[in-house]
Design a protein around this motif. Sequence first.
Motif: not given
Length: 180
Positions: A65, A97, A100, A105-106, A112, A116
């Motif tokens: 992420y 995902e 995102l 985000s998530s 998330a 972020q």
Amino acid sequence: MPRLNIPTRDEAPETTHGVLDAIGKQLGFMPNGYRLMASSPAVLTGVTGLQRELSKTLDATTRHYISLAVSEVNACAYCVSAHSHVAGTFGKMPAAEIALAREGSSSDPKRAAAAQFAKRVTETRGKVTDADLASVRDAGYTDPQIIEIIALSVQFLLTNFINNVAETEIDFPESEATVA
């Protein structure tokens, strides 16, 4: 066409061959981004050493992420494509995902918050607000983990900058265009 020379494995300094071979074995091919960094043994060793050490932090999915959020902020098409491929293929992240993550985000609130925060660190060049810190802490991250998120962000920033300057030819399945 790349703006910096990307050596083949055999054109790269011999001291980089072991690292390049290991990466090629792990991914199934030798990516242009690593061959580019192999032009400078110090850079390849430094980047892969940092990657090795930071791979021991957080969990792999959260690191995906962060990589995607930072690469999107930096509009690094090479890195977004590479990280999307790795996250989907090896991390088994669904396409939704990955999308995102690119937004910072998530669907998972804790991830998330990490994505972020990494996005904010990158956007603000580290000058995050007290609210940014409170948000990542409220999600359950400790100060040592926050430092790890920052270090991961810088790791991805480094490879983003190298590949953006070089305009490295994408040799992963291409992702949709990044937002500058």
